[in-house]
Design an enzyme around this catalytic site. Structure first.
Site, PDB file in Angstrom:
ATOM      1  N   ASP A   1       0.875  -1.164   0.000  1.00  0.00           N
ATOM      2  CA  ASP A   1       0.000   0.000   0.000  1.00  0.00           C
ATOM      3  C   ASP A   1       0.929   1.236   0.000  1.00  0.00           C
ATOM      4  OD1 ASP A   1      -2.283   1.713   0.609  1.00  0.00           O
ATOM      5  OD2 ASP A   1      -1.466   1.788   2.643  1.00  0.00           O
TER       6      ASP A   1
ATOM      7  N   ASP B   1      -0.191   5.113   0.912  1.00  0.00           N
ATOM      8  CA  ASP B   1      -0.452   6.119   1.961  1.00  0.00           C
ATOM      9  C   ASP B   1      -0.548   5.466   3.333  1.00  0.00           C
ATOM     10  OD1 ASP B   1      -0.608   8.434   0.253  1.00  0.00           O
ATOM     11  OD2 ASP B   1      -2.408   7.507  -0.561  1.00  0.00           O
TER      12      ASP B   1
HETATM   13  C1  XBP Z   1      -5.191   6.264   0.643  1.00  0.00           C
HETATM   14  C2  XBP Z   1      -6.342   6.977   0.092  1.00  0.00           C
HETATM   15  C3  XBP Z   1      -6.158   8.078  -0.857  1.00  0.00           C
HETATM   16  C4  XBP Z   1      -5.443   9.293  -0.300  1.00  0.00           C
HETATM   17  C5  XBP Z   1      -5.707  10.505  -1.150  1.00  0.00           C
HETATM   18  O1  XBP Z   1      -4.738   5.341  -0.295  1.00  0.00           O
HETATM   19  O2  XBP Z   1      -7.462   6.627   0.407  1.00  0.00           O
HETATM   20  O3  XBP Z   1      -7.439   8.468  -1.262  1.00  0.00           O
HETATM   21  O4  XBP Z   1      -5.934   9.571   1.001  1.00  0.00           O
HETATM   22  O5  XBP Z   1      -5.328  10.313  -2.479  1.00  0.00           O
HETATM   23  P1  XBP Z   1      -3.850   4.014   0.102  1.00  0.00           P
HETATM   24  P2  XBP Z   1      -6.269  10.757  -3.698  1.00  0.00           P
HETATM   25  O6  XBP Z   1      -3.763   3.897   1.610  1.00  0.00           O
HETATM   26  O7  XBP Z   1      -4.598   2.870  -0.527  1.00  0.00           O
HETATM   27  O8  XBP Z   1      -2.497   4.242  -0.518  1.00  0.00           O
HETATM   28  O9  XBP Z   1      -6.770  12.122  -3.373  1.00  0.00           O
HETATM   29  O10 XBP Z   1      -5.401  10.709  -4.921  1.00  0.00           O
HETATM   30  O11 XBP Z   1      -7.398   9.753  -3.762  1.00  0.00           O
HETATM   31 MG    MG Z   2      -3.001   3.086   3.435  1.00  0.00          MG
END
Ligand code: XBP
Ligand code: MG
Length: 253
Positions: free
Chosen positions: A4, A6
């Protein structure tokens, strides 16, 4: 190994995504501000556009449905530009153990891939700025927002990535930071280790192989929240083989 982005590769949410949303609101002339706690609650909605739409539907009764659609598109475009600027400025560093494990796994010939709900541009800028030059090529596949209609906790992005790398779920391990991500990975049958963060601590991580504070480093060991601690106190390639064998033998908890 499926990562993953973020919260897992880097703590991007509080000081990068959240700040970028707030910059977008200000640029659009809106007096909305998402503070740290409010953003934590909004994070249960995966995907920036979906998060914006949920917020507007929930707390801005004067915004009509068609205005909401227009606003979400415009705000998300502004937000992405701010996010790219913030990451390019060097505001986001990788979490403990991430670069060490990626490098070790790459050197050992393991397949690396990314399964995220964030936009592809955000992944590219993070990899370009937080990893050594050329390290983007370590990843056999990158699955991002553009590659799945349904965001996590739906498993679509994991199915996309498994298909792209040509491996069975049973031969992979995923690293996630949140309950939403864990559900997405487990739904695709992928064994999942959780490295929790400030936002996700305390969430329901049932079904995880192990829940750790982070991947750990030899000089700064990971704390184990649940499951069996890594043998050396940090996650390395040897530990991945231990976990894989325990899952195959049905001895993992
Ligand atoms: C995390 C998310 C993303 C980010 C914002 O993704 O839910 O939406 O918060 O990015 P992950 P965007 O943990 O799966 O990496 O504004 O581009 O959606
Ligand atoms: Mg995440």
């Amino acid at each position: 190994m499926l990562f993953d982005v973020d919260g897992t590769l880097a703590d991007t949410e509080r000081d990068a995504h959240r700040v970028a949303f707030n910059c977008a609101f200000a640029e659009a002339g809106l007096d909305w501000t998402w503070d740290v706690a409010q953003y934590g609650a909004l994070l249960r909605i995966a995907g920036g556009r979906e998060r914006l739409a949920h917020f507007i539907a929930d707390s801005q009764p004067d915004v009509t449905e068609s205005e909401c659609t227009r606003l979400v598109r415009a705000l998300h475009e502004l937000k992405t530009a701010h996010y790219l600027r913030i990451v390019r400025a060097g505001a986001v560093a990788l979490r403990p153990g991430v670069l060490r494990l990626l490098r070790e796994a790459h050197d050992a010939g393991l397949v690396l891939a990314i399964a995220t709900t964030t936009s592809r541009a955000n992944v590219d800028v993070l990899l370009a700025h937080a990893l050594p030059p050329g390290a983007q090529t370590w990843f056999r596949a990158i699955g991002a927002a553009e590659n799945a209609r349904q965001k996590k906790p739906d498993s679509e992005i994991y199915h996309y990535v498994l298909d792209a790398i040509g491996l069975a779920a049973a031969d992979c391990i995923a690293f996630e930071d949140s309950a939403v991500g864990l559900r997405a990975a487990r739904g695709a049958g992928v064994t999942t280790a959780v490295t929790q963060d400030a936002y996700s601590a305390g969430q329901d991580f049932s079904g995880a192989l192990v829940v750790l504070s982070d991947l750990g480093e030899p000089h700064a060991l990971a704390q184990t929240i649940s499951g069996t601690s890594p043998t050396r106190g940090y996650v390395d390639v040897a530990q991945l083989h231990v976990w894989h064998a325990s899952v195959q033998n049905g001895t993992s908890n």
